[in-house]
Motif scaffolding. Structure first.
Motif, PDB file in Angstrom:
ATOM      1  N   HIS A 411       0.842  -1.179   0.000  1.00 63.33           N
ATOM      2  CA  HIS A 411       0.000   0.000   0.000  1.00 63.33           C
ATOM      3  C   HIS A 411       0.887   1.242   0.000  1.00 63.33           C
ATOM      4  O   HIS A 411       2.090   1.153   0.259  1.00 63.33           O
ATOM      5  N   VAL A 412       0.292   2.387  -0.304  1.00 58.20           N
ATOM      6  CA  VAL A 412       1.004   3.662  -0.234  1.00 58.20           C
ATOM      7  C   VAL A 412       0.166   4.644   0.570  1.00 58.20           C
ATOM      8  O   VAL A 412      -1.046   4.461   0.748  1.00 58.20           O
ATOM      9  N   ILE A 413       0.811   5.678   1.068  1.00 60.74           N
ATOM     10  CA  ILE A 413       0.123   6.807   1.679  1.00 60.74           C
ATOM     11  C   ILE A 413       0.077   7.929   0.644  1.00 60.74           C
ATOM     12  O   ILE A 413       1.117   8.358   0.143  1.00 60.74           O
ATOM     13  N   ALA A 414      -1.121   8.372   0.317  1.00 61.92           N
ATOM     14  CA  ALA A 414      -1.301   9.459  -0.642  1.00 61.92           C
ATOM     15  C   ALA A 414      -1.898  10.652   0.093  1.00 61.92           C
ATOM     16  O   ALA A 414      -2.955  10.533   0.723  1.00 61.92           O
ATOM     17  N   VAL A 415      -1.224  11.800   0.025  1.00 60.62           N
ATOM     18  CA  VAL A 415      -1.708  13.039   0.636  1.00 60.62           C
ATOM     19  C   VAL A 415      -2.119  13.969  -0.499  1.00 60.62           C
ATOM     20  O   VAL A 415      -1.274  14.453  -1.265  1.00 60.62           O
ATOM     21  N   LEU A 416      -3.425  14.199  -0.625  1.00 54.13           N
ATOM     22  CA  LEU A 416      -3.963  15.019  -1.703  1.00 54.13           C
ATOM     23  C   LEU A 416      -4.119  16.463  -1.223  1.00 54.13           C
ATOM     24  O   LEU A 416      -4.389  16.705  -0.040  1.00 54.13           O
ATOM     25  N   PRO A 417      -3.965  17.426  -2.119  1.00 49.00           N
ATOM     26  CA  PRO A 417      -4.090  18.842  -1.729  1.00 49.00           C
ATOM     27  C   PRO A 417      -5.447  19.133  -1.087  1.00 49.00           C
ATOM     28  O   PRO A 417      -6.437  18.444  -1.323  1.00 49.00           O
ATOM     29  N   LYS A 418      -5.464  20.215  -0.285  1.00 45.92           N
ATOM     30  CA  LYS A 418      -6.661  20.516   0.491  1.00 45.92           C
ATOM     31  C   LYS A 418      -7.869  20.871  -0.374  1.00 45.92           C
ATOM     32  O   LYS A 418      -9.004  20.810   0.099  1.00 45.92           O
ATOM     33  N   ARG A 419      -7.627  21.200  -1.644  1.00 37.49           N
ATOM     34  CA  ARG A 419      -8.769  21.544  -2.497  1.00 37.49           C
ATOM     35  C   ARG A 419      -9.681  20.345  -2.723  1.00 37.49           C
ATOM     36  O   ARG A 419     -10.828  20.489  -3.165  1.00 37.49           O
ATOM     37  N   PHE A 420      -9.197  19.139  -2.436  1.00 36.08           N
ATOM     38  CA  PHE A 420     -10.026  17.950  -2.605  1.00 36.08           C
ATOM     39  C   PHE A 420     -10.792  17.603  -1.322  1.00 36.08           C
ATOM     40  O   PHE A 420     -11.593  16.678  -1.322  1.00 36.08           O
ATOM     41  N   GLY A 421     -10.537  18.323  -0.225  1.00 33.19           N
ATOM     42  CA  GLY A 421     -11.167  18.015   1.050  1.00 33.19           C
ATOM     43  C   GLY A 421     -12.472  18.733   1.240  1.00 33.19           C
ATOM     44  O   GLY A 421     -12.974  19.391   0.315  1.00 33.19           O
ATOM     45  N   PRO A 422     -13.038  18.671   2.449  1.00 37.27           N
ATOM     46  CA  PRO A 422     -12.552  17.896   3.600  1.00 37.27           C
ATOM     47  C   PRO A 422     -12.664  16.389   3.392  1.00 37.27           C
ATOM     48  O   PRO A 422     -13.370  15.935   2.508  1.00 37.27           O
TER      49      PRO A 422
END
Length: 478
Positions: A411-422
């Motif tokens: 598996h991987v850890i993916a951190v997406l920009p805040k524009r895709f949140g919350p």
């Protein structure tokens, strides 16, 4: 036999002669020696299933024997046996009737296996590609094993496991994972889950009621240790691994770690942190419980050796074939420090009297012939390709994302920009599009404040094409 009859309680009965004949006719064709048991079984099942309803009057033994072409004694014996069991009732001069004690219910078997039903793309981690299971090699090993297995090996085994398998595993683990593997201290278990529970009981027997766990970490540890009467204490990580100062302040004397490839962050513990954890364990007369859940899968350089090799008297080491072969095999191993060995082995004995011997002998042959090494190389090639496909797809569809933990594991850890949140809105949109994911926040107790979207994405069970399609669906959904 179908004429109207009157039940003993005064109710009218239309007769059960034809029904009894229909349900018993196939059993009447059974071989002579088995015919009596077959008639009893068929009659019993007809009552259970409701084909012969409560209150139904059965034909006389003479009439039914003549209809079926069997001896009257077989029918009489069947009636007497089922009357004794409560399925039938009879009265002098009143005939034989279906009793009312049985409540018919159609048996139903549910499948409670964990799955993500209906997902168009499932990135939830934890499952390997089950289509990679080496069926041909496994079948060949099974045929060879059955041909050579001594009769005595089919008896109750050593609760630690067959000596042949423990020897083969000790050689394999020393060579591939750098452990100090004494076959006398190796226990064959039904996966890391049982290894965890056994260790929990061993700690409890030594007076330890708490154990430290990584935060974030594997959610399953809480329930497994609780089953042994041990409470888990979440402990934070830093850039080197499990943070030492909070550990010392916690008061625990044992900790659970995934040092080769921390779950879920993908961090490999630094050499300095490994040494610090062992120093701590010696200072408190405690133990480090090492879960090497995917240590064989490292893609860009040689795998990091197991922590157990540095101090086998302070580190208990657990692993399994769940990621390399299939979790359904329920086959794993546990190397225990001498101080815990007696308690672990006795608990294994009382739990299940030992792992199935046929499975052990088969896997021993599979390892000895080099088939397991070949399977690991095959999986490593496939999973490296899939990791690369996932990283490339995320870079294409989610520009600005950061990916970590990619050097090893499934598996991987993916951190997406805040524009895709919350995050919760992000996951809800994906669920609506049929895409299953796991948030990093689901793997820990601490909930830090952050604006971005942090995902744990599993890829081993997906082909490169399905990975690319799944990431595209993610992007469309958000």
């Amino acid at each position: 036999m179908t004429a109207s009859q009157t039940n003993p309680d005064g109710t009218e009965d239309t007769g059960g002669g034809s029904a009894a004949w229909e349900v018993l006719l196939p059993a009447a064709a059974a071989p002579a020696r088995a015919r009596g048991r077959a008639l009893q079984a068929a009659l019993r099942e007809a009552v259970r299933s409701g084909r012969l309803a409560p209150g139904t009057r059965l034909p006389s033994s003479r009439d039914l024997a003549a209809d079926l072409g069997v001896s009257r004694g077989l029918i009489t014996e069947a009636y007497e046996q089922l009357t004794a069991e409560g399925y039938l009732r009879s009265g002098r001069g009143a005939g034989t009737w279906v009793g009312g004690a049985v409540r018919s219910a159609r048996p139903r078997a549910r499948d409670l296996a964990p799955r993500s039903p209906g997902a168009r793309a499932d990135f939830v981690p934890g499952t390997p590609d089950l289509s990679l299971f080496p069926r041909a090699a496994w079948a060949a090993a099974q045929r060879g094993m059955l041909a050579e297995l001594p009769h005595q090996d089919l008896g109750y085994p050593d609760p630690r496991g067959l000596p042949r398998l423990r020897t083969a595993l000790a050689e394999l683990l020393a060579r591939r994972r750098g452990v100090v593997a004494d076959p006398e201290r190796l226990v064959v278990v039904s996966g890391v889950a049982q290894a965890t529970t056994l260790l929990g009981f061993a700690l409890h027997a030594r007076g330890m009621r708490t154990v430290g766990v990584e935060d974030p970490g594997s959610p399953q540890h809480n329930a497994l240790y609780a089953a042994a009467g041990v409470t888990t204490v979440p402990l934070p990580l830093d850039d080197d691994g499990l943070a030492v100062d909070p550990l010392r302040a916690s008061g625990v004397r044992s900790i659970v770690t995934t040092p080769a490839h921390q779950y879920p962050t993908g961090l490999a513990y630094s050499a300095r942190r490994r040494a610090e954890l062992l120093d701590w364990a010696r200072s408190v007369d405690g133990f480090v419980l090492e879960d090497d859940y995917d240590g064989d899968f490292r893609y860009d350089r040689a795998p990091v050796g197991a922590l157990q090799g540095l101090d086998p008297e302070r580190v208990a080491y657990a692993g399994s074939v769940s990621k390399s072969l299939a979790p359904g095999l329920r086959l794993g191993w546990l190397l225990v420090p001498e101080a815990l060995a007696d308690e672990v082995v006795e608990r294994k004995r009382t739990m299940d009297l030992g792992h199935p011997t046929l499975d052990q002998a088969l896997f021993a042959r599979f390892v000895e012939r080099g088939d397991y090494d070949r399977q690991l190389r095959r999986c490593q090639r496939a999973y490296r390709e899939r990791r690369d496909a996932l990283v490339a797809a995320l870079d294409e569809h989610f520009p600005g994302s950061r990916v970590s933990g990619i050097a090893a594991g499934l598996h991987v850890i993916a951190v997406l920009p805040k524009r895709f949140g919350p995050e919760e809105d992000f996951r809800a949109r994906l669920a609506g599009a049929g895409v299953a994911v796991r948030l990093l926040s689901e793997c820990g107790h601490a909930r830090g404040e952050h604006d971005d979207v942090r995902l744990v994405l599993g890829y081993a069970h997906l082909s490169p094409a399905r990975i690319r399609e799944g990431v595209r669906l993610m992007a469309e959904a958000v």
